[in-house]
Design a protein around this motif. Structure first.
Motif, mmCIF file in Angstrom:
data_model
loop_
_atom_site.group_PDB
_atom_site.id
_atom_site.type_symbol
_atom_site.label_atom_id
_atom_site.label_comp_id
_atom_site.label_asym_id
_atom_site.label_seq_id
_atom_site.Cartn_x
_atom_site.Cartn_y
_atom_site.Cartn_z
ATOM 1 N N VAL A 7 9.830 -14.825 46.954
ATOM 2 C CA VAL A 7 10.588 -13.596 47.217
ATOM 3 C C VAL A 7 10.023 -12.443 46.389
ATOM 4 C CG1 VAL A 7 12.841 -12.464 47.043
ATOM 5 C CG2 VAL A 7 12.692 -14.813 47.886
ATOM 6 N N VAL A 8 9.634 -12.747 45.157
ATOM 7 C CA VAL A 8 9.020 -11.728 44.298
ATOM 8 C C VAL A 8 7.752 -11.179 44.956
ATOM 9 C CG1 VAL A 8 7.862 -11.319 42.089
ATOM 10 C CG2 VAL A 8 9.984 -12.640 42.165
ATOM 11 N N ALA A 9 6.953 -12.058 45.522
ATOM 12 C CA ALA A 9 5.736 -11.618 46.214
ATOM 13 C C ALA A 9 6.079 -10.715 47.392
ATOM 14 C CB ALA A 9 4.938 -12.829 46.687
ATOM 15 N N ALA A 10 7.141 -11.048 48.106
ATOM 16 C CA ALA A 10 7.572 -10.203 49.221
ATOM 17 C C ALA A 10 8.042 -8.847 48.724
ATOM 18 C CB ALA A 10 8.678 -10.903 50.002
ATOM 19 N N ALA A 11 8.785 -8.848 47.616
ATOM 20 C CA ALA A 11 9.251 -7.584 47.039
ATOM 21 C C ALA A 11 8.083 -6.724 46.599
ATOM 22 C CB ALA A 11 10.183 -7.866 45.862
ATOM 23 N N ALA A 15 15.820 -1.757 47.467
ATOM 24 C CA ALA A 15 16.056 -3.110 47.968
ATOM 25 C C ALA A 15 15.048 -4.085 47.377
ATOM 26 C CB ALA A 15 15.994 -3.125 49.494
ATOM 27 N N ALA A 16 13.789 -3.666 47.296
ATOM 28 C CA ALA A 16 12.754 -4.527 46.722
ATOM 29 C C ALA A 16 13.013 -4.762 45.242
ATOM 30 C CB ALA A 16 11.378 -3.881 46.916
ATOM 31 N N ARG A 17 13.457 -3.731 44.545
ATOM 32 C CA ARG A 17 13.793 -3.889 43.127
ATOM 33 C C ARG A 17 14.905 -4.911 42.957
ATOM 34 N NH1 ARG A 17 17.126 -3.181 39.211
ATOM 35 N NH2 ARG A 17 16.508 -2.328 37.181
ATOM 36 N N ALA A 18 15.933 -4.818 43.794
ATOM 37 C CA ALA A 18 17.037 -5.779 43.719
ATOM 38 C C ALA A 18 16.559 -7.194 44.021
ATOM 39 C CB ALA A 18 18.146 -5.371 44.694
#
Length: 216
Positions: free
Chosen positions: A130-134, A162-165
């Motif tokens: 998920v971090v990679a997607a963010a 949204a990516a930060r969250a």
């Protein structure tokens, strides 16, 4: 994958928003924060794609190759993040199953310990993805900001938020799983945890850039 998803074979992509929120609020182990983080990333990617699609006017022709590439990348990132919401719940279920394994004999205890370690690693690897997607969402949003349709520029900021969250929530989910691993196994996630801090800083900077762009 939600509790109902496990029974019916459906996924988050097939759920209604009301159904998802009802399950999120219910006293059930999944969905939880991991699914929320993945869906934050998916929403961020969707916002990037939306702004890019609004940047396909005649006056945007010079940037059209870049815009088209961003649309494709953002759509792929959205689908990947949505799949990670299902993967997170499946990984959470695997951890619970591992802890329920018998531990009466030495052999059972060893097998249980091995299964728990494998399950915790799997549960930490999902938020790492998920971090990679963010990270990708922030990168795409940053690339889009200078050329994006100014009428929807605030949605670029919302995508960054949204990516930060997604990254910040994933930090918590990685940490809780790594805390139960030995140092050697947990070391795999040290680079990801460093990356999270960088993503958060970049997302906040992008948010501020958007604010500046609309207050000039």
């Amino acid at each position: 994958m939600t509790q109902d998803a496990e029974r019916t074979g459906t996924s988050f992509g097939d759920s209604t928003l009301q159904g998802y929120l009802d399950e999120l609020a219910a006293k059930v182990p999944a969905p939880g924060g991991g699914a929320v983080a993945a869906l934050h990333a998916a929403q961020g990617a969707a916002l990037v794609a939306m702004v890019a699609r609004y940047t396909t006017r005649a006056k945007d022709a010079e940037n059209r190759p870049v815009i088209d590439r961003i649309i494709v990348a953002a759509d792929i990132a959205r689908d990947r993040a949505l799949a990670l919401a299902d993967a997170d719940a499946a990984a959470f279920t695997a951890v619970g199953a591992a802890y329920k394994l018998p531990k009466e004999t030495g052999e059972e205890q060893a097998a249980r310990a091995e299964a728990i370690t494998a399950a915790l690693l799997g549960a930490a690897r999902v938020p790492a993805a998920v971090v990679a997607a963010a990270d990708e969402v922030v990168s795409l949003a940053s690339e889009l900001l200078p050329i994006g349709n100014p009428n929807v520029v605030t949605d670029i900021g919302a995508a960054a938020d949204a990516a930060r969250a997604a990254a910040a929530s994933s930090q918590l989910n990685i940490a809780i799983n790594v805390a139960s691993l030995d140092a050697g196994a947990g070391a795999e996630f040290a680079p990801v945890l460093t990356q999270i801090e960088e993503i958060i800083a970049r997302a906040e900077a992008l948010h501020n850039d958007v604010v500046l762009s609309i207050t000039k």
